[in-house]
Motif scaffolding. Structure first.
Motif, short mmCIF file in Angstrom:
data_model
loop_
_atom_site.label_atom_id
_atom_site.label_comp_id
_atom_site.label_asym_id
_atom_site.label_seq_id
_atom_site.Cartn_x
_atom_site.Cartn_y
_atom_site.Cartn_z
N VAL A 9 52.82 14.99 -98.44
CA VAL A 9 51.93 15.56 -97.44
C VAL A 9 50.83 16.29 -98.20
O VAL A 9 51.12 17.11 -99.08
N ASN A 10 49.59 15.98 -97.90
CA ASN A 10 48.47 16.65 -98.57
C ASN A 10 48.25 18.03 -97.97
O ASN A 10 48.07 18.17 -96.76
N VAL A 11 48.27 19.04 -98.84
CA VAL A 11 47.99 20.42 -98.43
C VAL A 11 47.16 21.08 -99.52
O VAL A 11 47.11 20.61 -100.67
N CYS A 12 46.52 22.18 -99.19
CA CYS A 12 45.73 22.90 -100.19
C CYS A 12 46.67 23.54 -101.22
O CYS A 12 47.88 23.65 -101.01
N LYS A 53 64.31 16.18 -97.65
CA LYS A 53 65.27 15.96 -96.57
C LYS A 53 64.85 16.57 -95.24
O LYS A 53 65.10 16.00 -94.19
N GLN A 54 64.24 17.75 -95.27
CA GLN A 54 63.99 18.49 -94.04
C GLN A 54 62.52 18.59 -93.65
O GLN A 54 62.21 18.84 -92.49
N PHE A 55 61.61 18.45 -94.60
CA PHE A 55 60.20 18.72 -94.33
C PHE A 55 59.30 17.60 -94.83
O PHE A 55 58.32 17.84 -95.51
N SER A 56 59.60 16.38 -94.44
CA SER A 56 58.85 15.24 -94.96
C SER A 56 57.63 14.88 -94.11
O SER A 56 56.94 13.91 -94.43
N THR A 57 57.38 15.65 -93.06
CA THR A 57 56.20 15.39 -92.22
C THR A 57 55.41 16.68 -92.04
O THR A 57 55.98 17.78 -92.14
N PRO A 58 54.12 16.57 -91.75
CA PRO A 58 53.34 17.78 -91.47
C PRO A 58 53.92 18.56 -90.28
O PRO A 58 53.94 19.79 -90.30
N GLU A 59 54.42 17.84 -89.29
CA GLU A 59 55.00 18.50 -88.10
C GLU A 59 56.21 19.35 -88.47
O GLU A 59 56.37 20.45 -87.94
#
Length: 51
Positions: free
Chosen positions: A5-8, A26-32
């Motif tokens: 996920v692209n983030v600053c 495992k838990q945070f693979s999407t921006p949502e």
């Protein structure tokens, strides 16, 4: 585990301060999923004020 996920840079550093690579995969693979996390919401709000 090849997705990302692209983030600053400030958000990236804050995410890794709270979670390791395996938790992120495992838990945070999407921006949502990142945006739904309460601790990360506070960090992102702080970053938004800095910019």
């Amino acid at each position: 585990m090849n997705k990302g996920v692209n983030v600053c840079r400030l958000c990236h550093d804050g995410i890794h301060d709270l979670y390791d690579e395996m938790q992120l995969a495992k838990q945070f693979s999407t921006p949502e999923a990142l945006l739904a996390d309460e601790a990360l919401q506070r960090h992102f709000a702080w970053v938004a004020k800095k910019k």
